[in-house]
Design a protein around this motif. Structure first.
Motif, PDB file in Angstrom:
ATOM      1  N   PHE A  25       4.682  10.231  -0.142  1.00 20.31           N
ATOM      2  CA  PHE A  25       3.475  10.900   0.338  1.00 20.31           C
ATOM      3  C   PHE A  25       2.786   9.980   1.323  1.00 20.31           C
ATOM      4  O   PHE A  25       3.054   8.776   1.351  1.00 20.31           O
ATOM      5  CB  PHE A  25       2.523  11.193  -0.837  1.00 20.31           C
ATOM      6  CG  PHE A  25       2.126   9.938  -1.576  1.00 20.31           C
ATOM      7  CD1 PHE A  25       1.079   9.148  -1.126  1.00 20.31           C
ATOM      8  CD2 PHE A  25       2.832   9.524  -2.694  1.00 20.31           C
ATOM      9  CE1 PHE A  25       0.738   7.971  -1.782  1.00 20.31           C
ATOM     10  CE2 PHE A  25       2.496   8.340  -3.355  1.00 20.31           C
ATOM     11  CZ  PHE A  25       1.452   7.567  -2.897  1.00 20.31           C
ATOM     12  N   ALA A  26       1.919  10.527   2.144  1.00 23.95           N
ATOM     13  CA  ALA A  26       1.068   9.715   3.005  1.00 23.95           C
ATOM     14  C   ALA A  26      -0.361   9.931   2.555  1.00 23.95           C
ATOM     15  O   ALA A  26      -0.730  11.034   2.170  1.00 23.95           O
ATOM     16  CB  ALA A  26       1.225  10.148   4.454  1.00 23.95           C
ATOM     17  N   LEU A  28      -4.290   9.842   3.720  1.00 20.98           N
ATOM     18  CA  LEU A  28      -5.130   9.886   4.905  1.00 20.98           C
ATOM     19  C   LEU A  28      -6.580   9.870   4.483  1.00 20.98           C
ATOM     20  O   LEU A  28      -6.930  10.417   3.439  1.00 20.98           O
ATOM     21  CB  LEU A  28      -4.917  11.204   5.658  1.00 20.98           C
ATOM     22  CG  LEU A  28      -3.520  11.544   6.129  1.00 20.98           C
ATOM     23  CD1 LEU A  28      -3.535  12.951   6.693  1.00 20.98           C
ATOM     24  CD2 LEU A  28      -3.091  10.547   7.174  1.00 20.98           C
TER      25      LEU A  28
ATOM     26  N   GLN B  34      -9.725  10.509  -0.158  1.00 23.93           N
ATOM     27  CA  GLN B  34      -8.432  10.453   0.513  1.00 23.93           C
ATOM     28  C   GLN B  34      -7.609  11.700   0.273  1.00 23.93           C
ATOM     29  O   GLN B  34      -7.637  12.300  -0.799  1.00 23.93           O
ATOM     30  CB  GLN B  34      -7.667   9.236   0.021  1.00 23.93           C
ATOM     31  CG  GLN B  34      -8.025   7.973   0.797  1.00 23.93           C
ATOM     32  CD  GLN B  34      -6.928   6.950   0.664  1.00 23.93           C
ATOM     33  OE1 GLN B  34      -6.497   6.637  -0.442  1.00 23.93           O
ATOM     34  NE2 GLN B  34      -6.456   6.439   1.787  1.00 23.93           N
ATOM     35  N   ALA B  36      -3.769  13.320   0.302  1.00 27.19           N
ATOM     36  CA  ALA B  36      -2.340  13.001   0.213  1.00 27.19           C
ATOM     37  C   ALA B  36      -1.558  14.142   0.828  1.00 27.19           C
ATOM     38  O   ALA B  36      -1.921  15.309   0.666  1.00 27.19           O
ATOM     39  CB  ALA B  36      -1.917  12.826  -1.240  1.00 27.19           C
ATOM     40  N   MET B  68       2.517  12.341  -7.186  1.00 28.28           N
ATOM     41  CA  MET B  68       2.941  10.946  -7.375  1.00 28.28           C
ATOM     42  C   MET B  68       1.962   9.955  -6.740  1.00 28.28           C
ATOM     43  O   MET B  68       2.028   8.760  -6.985  1.00 28.28           O
ATOM     44  CB  MET B  68       4.343  10.710  -6.785  1.00 28.28           C
ATOM     45  CG  MET B  68       5.458  11.508  -7.431  1.00 28.28           C
ATOM     46  SD  MET B  68       5.640  11.246  -9.204  1.00 28.28           S
ATOM     47  CE  MET B  68       6.236  12.871  -9.743  1.00 28.28           C
ATOM     48  N   SER B  69       1.083  10.442  -5.896  1.00 28.43           N
ATOM     49  CA  SER B  69       0.049   9.580  -5.302  1.00 28.43           C
ATOM     50  C   SER B  69      -1.164   9.486  -6.217  1.00 28.43           C
ATOM     51  O   SER B  69      -2.116   8.774  -5.901  1.00 28.43           O
ATOM     52  CB  SER B  69      -0.384  10.165  -3.956  1.00 28.43           C
ATOM     53  OG  SER B  69      -1.048  11.408  -4.172  1.00 28.43           O
ATOM     54  N   ILE B 135      -6.958  12.718  -3.444  1.00 29.66           N
ATOM     55  CA  ILE B 135      -6.848  11.540  -4.308  1.00 29.66           C
ATOM     56  C   ILE B 135      -8.262  11.164  -4.747  1.00 29.66           C
ATOM     57  O   ILE B 135      -9.076  10.764  -3.911  1.00 29.66           O
ATOM     58  CB  ILE B 135      -6.206  10.352  -3.560  1.00 29.66           C
ATOM     59  CG1 ILE B 135      -4.867  10.776  -2.947  1.00 29.66           C
ATOM     60  CG2 ILE B 135      -6.039   9.156  -4.503  1.00 29.66           C
ATOM     61  CD1 ILE B 135      -4.193   9.694  -2.107  1.00 29.66           C
ATOM     62  N   ILE B 141      -2.419   4.287  -6.498  1.00 31.30           N
ATOM     63  CA  ILE B 141      -1.115   4.436  -7.131  1.00 31.30           C
ATOM     64  C   ILE B 141      -0.069   4.507  -6.027  1.00 31.30           C
ATOM     65  O   ILE B 141      -0.219   5.250  -5.061  1.00 31.30           O
ATOM     66  CB  ILE B 141      -1.095   5.723  -7.994  1.00 31.30           C
ATOM     67  CG1 ILE B 141      -2.063   5.565  -9.183  1.00 31.30           C
ATOM     68  CG2 ILE B 141       0.317   6.041  -8.480  1.00 31.30           C
ATOM     69  CD1 ILE B 141      -2.311   6.826  -9.970  1.00 31.30           C
ATOM     70  N   GLY B 142       1.005   3.706  -6.160  1.00 32.88           N
ATOM     71  CA  GLY B 142       2.049   3.739  -5.141  1.00 32.88           C
ATOM     72  C   GLY B 142       3.154   2.782  -5.501  1.00 32.88           C
ATOM     73  O   GLY B 142       2.985   1.922  -6.389  1.00 32.88           O
ATOM     74  N   GLY B 143       4.276   2.923  -4.813  1.00 30.10           N
ATOM     75  CA  GLY B 143       5.450   2.114  -5.112  1.00 30.10           C
ATOM     76  C   GLY B 143       5.236   0.625  -4.944  1.00 30.10           C
ATOM     77  O   GLY B 143       6.002  -0.185  -5.468  1.00 30.10           O
ATOM     78  N   GLU B 144       4.195   0.235  -4.243  1.00 29.22           N
ATOM     79  CA  GLU B 144       3.923  -1.192  -3.985  1.00 29.22           C
ATOM     80  C   GLU B 144       2.994  -1.793  -5.035  1.00 29.22           C
ATOM     81  O   GLU B 144       2.596  -2.952  -4.919  1.00 29.22           O
ATOM     82  CB  GLU B 144       3.345  -1.356  -2.576  1.00 29.22           C
ATOM     83  CG  GLU B 144       1.919  -0.860  -2.366  1.00 29.22           C
ATOM     84  CD  GLU B 144       1.746   0.649  -2.451  1.00 29.22           C
ATOM     85  OE1 GLU B 144       2.751   1.392  -2.475  1.00 29.22           O
ATOM     86  OE2 GLU B 144       0.585   1.090  -2.522  1.00 29.22           O
ATOM     87  N   ARG B 203       6.648   7.823  -9.714  1.00 34.99           N
ATOM     88  CA  ARG B 203       7.628   8.313  -8.726  1.00 34.99           C
ATOM     89  C   ARG B 203       8.684   9.133  -9.429  1.00 34.99           C
ATOM     90  O   ARG B 203       9.137   8.787 -10.511  1.00 34.99           O
ATOM     91  CB  ARG B 203       8.275   7.169  -7.936  1.00 34.99           C
ATOM     92  CG  ARG B 203       9.153   7.722  -6.788  1.00 34.99           C
ATOM     93  CD  ARG B 203       9.569   6.698  -5.790  1.00 34.99           C
ATOM     94  NE  ARG B 203       8.446   6.116  -5.089  1.00 34.99           N
ATOM     95  CZ  ARG B 203       8.540   5.109  -4.228  1.00 34.99           C
ATOM     96  NH1 ARG B 203       9.717   4.585  -3.961  1.00 34.99           N
ATOM     97  NH2 ARG B 203       7.465   4.631  -3.638  1.00 34.99           N
TER      98      ARG B 203
END
Lengths: 321, 321
Positions: A25-26, A28, B34, B36, B68-69, B135, B141-144, B203
């Protein structure tokens, strides 16, 4: 193969923080107010045509649909369906073209997806683009907003895109010097709204052309729209090709033109703003909105008669976008 | 034909004010904060498979990517590419399935587009869906975001979707009682976040399966992920089919499962929340995040060894989503 394609072709061209984050996802930043969203799948055949290609078309088509709400386009997503055997050099050329068009429009491609199907299960490449934009507070622009007394303006010549694609297919049977008008119109539209704050309707006459699009607006707003045939701009080679093929240019698709419906007193300023844009030099008033005969589009012909312009039944030119 | 299809098939099913407005864009109320956005094109072959179809897949795939975000999915767009000759009854069945999945997820299809290509230029139907969601403030929340010490949870059994599609193709060479797990996970995820507010990563292990998806996360977060083979849930018929075919279920796609990475102290509550959902009854802890050997996924095997799980090179099962 897909992840290699993304690394090699897409990421270097569409680079921005949202894409590089590597999530599905992005994220913004929202600016509050209303969000406009629009989606379009592009299946044009052939992929490259005079004046454009499927990449430029995919960006401009969605940027324009978002901008027609009065929104400021912010971000696009791109979904690719690739047929096995598509040349990487063609894909790179298309991605370059997308990036150039996105940069011109001032939008970013923030999320993407790539799928590959076997040879014979698609036709080279199909591209879906979906766009989001923010509608500044107080804007109420839409096909249902046309009011009796309004002026109907068009930003330029009719039929260029459809005929350019036909030329590329070799379907004309003769040579013609016709370029597609495919272009992002968001800057032109922003300039119009600045000087014509009561703009009622913005819509791009794509599939079905000017006549079909105006019919949609006449129905949505429950008004009639009257056009003067002699004012509708058509380039000479398009006119000539249409005459030979038995087409009417006002039913042919455009990809870089906008119908602007505004109160009469704001029409001169709106026209002047359009003419300042490279995509609006041939902008002109082509008619007006009336209360009588709601739902109809009527053409005052060159010889002084009046003709009802129906919605196009069926597509005369398939796969032009 | 396209406008008839829209009138007959899509509008009665996907009815909502945004679609009925008849503009080329939909306007949504922004909730600030935000946004998504995620996009996916669906090309699954065949269109119907045990436990689902391309319509349910198209809705769930994008709802899940948005969720997932940590976002609350709000609206979807749908772009259809139809091959001439597609049965209207199949299209209606797919549209029904989309509507049911969207209703279950609590999202609306607010904008759409339909294109038709000649027979042999597509494969029945391709569906792009793009989703937007909000969001809530403060979520990151994110893969990083995976941190050493975190617990790695999975919401259920691995490999169901990929094997269900193989079954439908008749590629197994034998009968197997395997259903796709395709499902919208946004409600399950909302319940997890409620009780595990420091959720770091969500994810869905789709293409490339659990092993490939965890590799992406290990790289993004610069950590290693250690799994215990014996804890990874796989249904008996999936396990049997994988053994016969030489597949590893942790490399097979899922369409209704989520990897949840949370601090250890929030793991029990997150697991309990998942188990309350019909889509999380087999939820279990499968491993943990470590600092050493960053970028790697390691499997402690049943016989006591440790195996590096690489990213899947190439697709072992094409066209499963």
């Amino acid at each position: 193969m897909t992840s290699e394609l993304i690394q090699r072709v897409f990421l270097p061209r569409f680079t921005n923080p949202a894409l590089l984050a590597g999530n599905d996802f992005a994220a913004l930043q929202s600016q509050g107010g209303q969000l406009a969203i629009s989606t379009d799948s592009h299946i044009v055949n052939p992929l490259f045509f005079p004046g454009g290609d499927i990449g430029r078309l995919a960006i401009c088509g969605t940027v324009n649909d978002v901008a027609m709400s009065g929104a400021i386009p912010l971000a696009l997503t791109a979904g690719f369906i690739l047929e096995e055997g598509l040349l990487i050099s063609d894909l790179e050329r298309i991605a370059d073209s997308m990036q150039a068009a996105a940069a011109e429009a001032g939008v970013q491609i923030v999320a993407g997806d790539t799928k590959v199907v076997e040879k014979g299960k698609a036709d080279g490449i199909f591209i879906n683009t979906t766009g989001v934009g923010w509608i500044p507070q107080g804007r109420a622009i839409g096909g249902e907003q046309a009011k009796p007394g309004d002026a109907v303006l068009i930003s330029g010549t009719m039929g260029d895109h459809g005929l350019a694609v036909l030329t590329a297919r070799g379907d004309l049977g003769f040579e013609a010097d016709i370029l597609s008008d495919v272009a992002p119109l968001n800057h032109l539209i922003a300039d119009v709204i600045k000087v014509a704050p009561h703009t009622h309707v913005l819509r791009d006459p794509t599939r079905g052309g000017l006549a079909t699009t105006l019919n949609e607006i006449a129905c949505q707003s429950n008004v009639s729209i009257w056009l003067d045939e002699e004012t509708i701009p058509v380039k000479a080679p398009v006119k000539a090709a249409c005459e030979m093929l038995g087409f009417d240019p006002i039913y042919i698709a455009n990809e870089g033109k906008v119908i602007v419906i505004v109160p009469q007193d704001e029409a001169p300023a709106a026209l002047a703003a359009m003419k300042q844009s490279p995509y609006g030099v041939n902008a002109v008033k082509i008619g007006e909105v009336k209360e009588e005969e709601p739902g109809r589009v009527l053409l005052r012909t060159l010889i002084g008669g009046t003709r009802i312009l129906d919605t196009l039944a069926g597509e005369i030119l398939p796969r032009i976008c």
